[in-house]
Write a protein that holds these residues in place. Structure first.
Motif, mmCIF file in Angstrom:
data_model
loop_
_atom_site.group_PDB
_atom_site.id
_atom_site.type_symbol
_atom_site.label_atom_id
_atom_site.label_comp_id
_atom_site.label_asym_id
_atom_site.label_seq_id
_atom_site.Cartn_x
_atom_site.Cartn_y
_atom_site.Cartn_z
ATOM 1 N N LEU A 98 16.482 4.129 3.480
ATOM 2 C CA LEU A 98 15.277 3.351 3.232
ATOM 3 C C LEU A 98 15.074 2.354 4.373
ATOM 4 O O LEU A 98 16.031 1.919 5.022
ATOM 5 C CB LEU A 98 15.386 2.600 1.909
ATOM 6 C CG LEU A 98 15.392 3.415 0.619
ATOM 7 C CD1 LEU A 98 15.639 2.501 -0.573
ATOM 8 C CD2 LEU A 98 14.084 4.175 0.444
ATOM 9 N N PHE A 99 13.818 1.968 4.602
ATOM 10 C CA PHE A 99 13.513 0.891 5.535
ATOM 11 C C PHE A 99 13.349 -0.411 4.760
ATOM 12 O O PHE A 99 13.054 -0.414 3.560
ATOM 13 C CB PHE A 99 12.236 1.188 6.315
ATOM 14 C CG PHE A 99 12.382 2.276 7.333
ATOM 15 C CD1 PHE A 99 13.182 2.088 8.448
ATOM 16 C CD2 PHE A 99 11.726 3.487 7.185
ATOM 17 C CE1 PHE A 99 13.326 3.081 9.397
ATOM 18 C CE2 PHE A 99 11.858 4.491 8.118
ATOM 19 C CZ PHE A 99 12.665 4.290 9.236
ATOM 20 N N TYR A 100 13.510 -1.520 5.478
ATOM 21 C CA TYR A 100 13.306 -2.836 4.875
ATOM 22 C C TYR A 100 12.117 -3.503 5.543
ATOM 23 O O TYR A 100 12.026 -3.561 6.776
ATOM 24 C CB TYR A 100 14.551 -3.713 5.032
ATOM 25 C CG TYR A 100 14.346 -5.092 4.446
ATOM 26 C CD1 TYR A 100 14.219 -5.266 3.070
ATOM 27 C CD2 TYR A 100 14.241 -6.212 5.267
ATOM 28 C CE1 TYR A 100 14.001 -6.519 2.517
ATOM 29 C CE2 TYR A 100 14.032 -7.469 4.723
ATOM 30 C CZ TYR A 100 13.917 -7.616 3.359
ATOM 31 O OH TYR A 100 13.693 -8.865 2.812
ATOM 32 N N LEU A 152 6.688 -6.005 10.905
ATOM 33 C CA LEU A 152 7.890 -5.501 11.556
ATOM 34 C C LEU A 152 8.809 -4.989 10.456
ATOM 35 O O LEU A 152 9.084 -5.705 9.503
ATOM 36 C CB LEU A 152 8.566 -6.594 12.387
ATOM 37 C CG LEU A 152 9.851 -6.203 13.111
ATOM 38 C CD1 LEU A 152 9.916 -6.890 14.477
ATOM 39 C CD2 LEU A 152 11.094 -6.576 12.303
ATOM 40 N N ILE A 153 9.253 -3.745 10.572
ATOM 41 C CA ILE A 153 10.035 -3.056 9.549
ATOM 42 C C ILE A 153 11.312 -2.547 10.197
ATOM 43 O O ILE A 153 11.274 -2.057 11.338
ATOM 44 C CB ILE A 153 9.209 -1.892 8.958
ATOM 45 C CG1 ILE A 153 7.919 -2.423 8.315
ATOM 46 C CG2 ILE A 153 10.025 -1.093 7.946
ATOM 47 C CD1 ILE A 153 6.899 -1.338 7.968
ATOM 48 N N ASP A 166 0.829 -1.197 0.000
ATOM 49 C CA ASP A 166 0.000 0.000 0.000
ATOM 50 C C ASP A 166 0.870 1.256 0.000
ATOM 51 O O ASP A 166 1.998 1.267 0.489
ATOM 52 C CB ASP A 166 -0.953 -0.001 1.195
ATOM 53 C CG ASP A 166 -2.168 -0.892 0.958
ATOM 54 O OD1 ASP A 166 -2.718 -0.848 -0.160
ATOM 55 O OD2 ASP A 166 -2.556 -1.643 1.871
ATOM 56 N N GLU A 167 0.305 2.321 -0.542
ATOM 57 C CA GLU A 167 1.092 3.519 -0.830
ATOM 58 C C GLU A 167 1.737 4.129 0.419
ATOM 59 O O GLU A 167 2.870 4.606 0.378
ATOM 60 C CB GLU A 167 0.195 4.556 -1.522
ATOM 61 C CG GLU A 167 0.952 5.678 -2.188
ATOM 62 C CD GLU A 167 0.049 6.575 -3.003
ATOM 63 O OE1 GLU A 167 0.510 7.091 -4.033
ATOM 64 O OE2 GLU A 167 -1.121 6.761 -2.613
ATOM 65 N N GLY A 168 1.019 4.080 1.546
ATOM 66 C CA GLY A 168 1.554 4.683 2.757
ATOM 67 C C GLY A 168 2.862 4.055 3.191
ATOM 68 O O GLY A 168 3.852 4.750 3.438
ATOM 69 N N LEU A 169 2.886 2.728 3.274
ATOM 70 C CA LEU A 169 4.092 2.038 3.745
ATOM 71 C C LEU A 169 5.205 2.036 2.712
ATOM 72 O O LEU A 169 6.368 2.282 3.042
ATOM 73 C CB LEU A 169 3.742 0.598 4.147
ATOM 74 C CG LEU A 169 2.884 0.445 5.402
ATOM 75 C CD1 LEU A 169 2.617 -1.025 5.686
ATOM 76 C CD2 LEU A 169 3.555 1.094 6.604
ATOM 77 N N ARG A 183 8.548 4.658 2.997
ATOM 78 C CA ARG A 183 9.704 4.216 2.225
ATOM 79 C C ARG A 183 10.268 2.904 2.783
ATOM 80 O O ARG A 183 11.446 2.776 3.081
ATOM 81 C CB ARG A 183 10.776 5.306 2.170
ATOM 82 C CG ARG A 183 10.255 6.625 1.625
ATOM 83 C CD ARG A 183 11.340 7.665 1.509
ATOM 84 N NE ARG A 183 12.226 7.358 0.395
ATOM 85 C CZ ARG A 183 13.402 7.967 0.204
ATOM 86 N NH1 ARG A 183 13.811 8.874 1.061
ATOM 87 N NH2 ARG A 183 14.136 7.653 -0.828
ATOM 88 N N ALA A 184 9.365 1.930 2.885
ATOM 89 C CA ALA A 184 9.715 0.590 3.355
ATOM 90 C C ALA A 184 9.717 -0.358 2.166
ATOM 91 O O ALA A 184 8.657 -0.737 1.663
ATOM 92 C CB ALA A 184 8.723 0.121 4.423
ATOM 93 N N THR A 185 10.889 -0.748 1.725
ATOM 94 C CA THR A 185 11.053 -1.517 0.502
ATOM 95 C C THR A 185 11.251 -3.000 0.788
ATOM 96 O O THR A 185 11.504 -3.405 1.923
ATOM 97 C CB THR A 185 12.249 -0.979 -0.313
ATOM 98 O OG1 THR A 185 12.386 -1.723 -1.526
ATOM 99 C CG2 THR A 185 13.549 -1.113 0.491
ATOM 100 N N ARG A 186 11.176 -3.803 -0.275
ATOM 101 C CA ARG A 186 11.482 -5.240 -0.184
ATOM 102 C C ARG A 186 12.847 -5.538 -0.795
ATOM 103 O O ARG A 186 13.248 -6.697 -0.872
ATOM 104 C CB ARG A 186 10.421 -6.044 -0.935
ATOM 105 C CG ARG A 186 10.241 -5.618 -2.390
ATOM 106 C CD ARG A 186 9.175 -6.426 -3.083
ATOM 107 N NE ARG A 186 8.764 -5.802 -4.339
ATOM 108 C CZ ARG A 186 7.862 -6.325 -5.160
ATOM 109 N NH1 ARG A 186 7.303 -7.475 -4.861
ATOM 110 N NH2 ARG A 186 7.538 -5.703 -6.262
ATOM 111 N N ASP A 187 13.563 -4.518 -1.242
ATOM 112 C CA ASP A 187 14.739 -4.678 -2.093
ATOM 113 C C ASP A 187 16.032 -4.387 -1.326
ATOM 114 O O ASP A 187 16.332 -3.231 -1.010
ATOM 115 C CB ASP A 187 14.611 -3.730 -3.289
ATOM 116 C CG ASP A 187 15.609 -4.018 -4.403
ATOM 117 O OD1 ASP A 187 16.720 -4.478 -4.089
ATOM 118 O OD2 ASP A 187 15.281 -3.770 -5.573
#
Length: 286
Positions: A190-192, A233-234, A168-171, A176-180
């Motif tokens: 950036l957050f993961y 959890l981020i 979702d756009e907020g996260l 700025r919580a990425t999967r990369d």
């Protein structure tokens, strides 16, 4: 939980708490939607948790509302102290964005900034409402100002029920919580978000080999899917890569598999509608 709770609810909550203590072996346990009376009832039903854990209620006022969090930490092992409420004030409206705690082991390990959140339900704030992205953007700016400004590689852990999924756009865009992993190597601010991989219903026949979990919230009225991954959890890049004394163990960060048998999450008579999650962060020694 409501202002007063029944014995059945208290016993069910105590059963979940005992699983987290004795099966998961949790060092820190974060309980959400906990009123003062709910905390008192749970303490009464779970004396072992009172003996083994320090209880830190965080029912701080927020406008006309209050936060409803209680943090349990293992005595003589983990030190947790409350630091700040994070409030978004817009005119007469006050939104509970999160609570910041400072966490470390008693042996003087590096501090972790722990931010606990419970964002508004989609029943009150639709998925596409700009208010949701406003909350995420506010938290991002707050962290930039309060934490990143004082440290280039801080240990930050965000945890809670965001009522948003990882995509979702907020996260993704505003927090700025990425999967990369590679993107974070290029931009350590950036957050993961390891819960990107918990968007699948694939189930290996052995729980220990599950690559993913279908979600944390069972939405019986869902049009295209019953599952939502709202609880996450981020972590900051420092925690992802272990650069400041702590490192994420991603394989062990997931929905708590041991708890699912006792939840009856699909039942129409369920007491709880969210599964607990566990985050595993390992100490890194020089």
């Amino acid at each position: 939980m409501a202002a007063t709770i029944s014995d059945a609810v208290a016993l069910a909550a105590a059963d979940v708490l005992m699983r987290l203590m004795n099966v998961v072996l949790a060092d820190i346990i974060i309980l959400g939607e906990m009123s003062d009376s709910a905390i008192a009832a749970l303490r009464d039903k779970c004396p072992d948790a009172v003996a083994r854990y320090t209880w830190l209620p965080a029912c701080h006022p927020a406008g006309k509302s209050r936060f409803s969090v209680c943090v349990l930490s293992r005595k003589d092992y983990v030190h947790v102290q409350f630091q700040d409420p994070i409030l978004l004030e817009d005119g007469k409206s006050v939104t509970k964005v999160g609570l910041r705690f400072a966490v470390r082991l008693w042996d003087d390990s590096q501090w972790i900034h722990l931010i606990v959140s419970h964002w508004p339900s989609r029943l009150h704030l639709d998925r596409h409402d700009s208010g949701r992205t406003h909350i995420a953007a506010f938290l991002r700016h707050w962290i930039e100002d309060k934490i990143f400004r004082g440290s280039s590689h801080p240990n930050i852990v965000l945890v809670g029920d965001f009522n948003d999924e990882p995509f979702d756009e907020g996260l993704e865009r505003y927090l700025r919580a990425t999967r990369d992993h590679d993107k974070i190597k290029r931009n350590p601010k950036l957050f993961y978000n390891p819960f990107w991989r918990h968007l699948s219903s694939f189930e290996h026949r052995l729980v220990k080999h599950h690559a993913a979990d279908p979600g944390t919230y069972f939405h019986r009225g869902g049009r295209d899917t019953w599952w939502r991954t709202f609880d996450q959890l981020i972590v900051s890049s420092a925690v992802l890569f272990g650069t400041s004394g702590w490192r994420l163990d991603e394989a062990s960060t997931r929905v708590v598999p041991e708890a699912q048998a006792g939840f009856e999450i699909r039942s129409t008579r369920r007491i709880f509608d969210h599964l607990p999650i566990v985050g595993h962060i390992e100490r890194q020694y020089p």
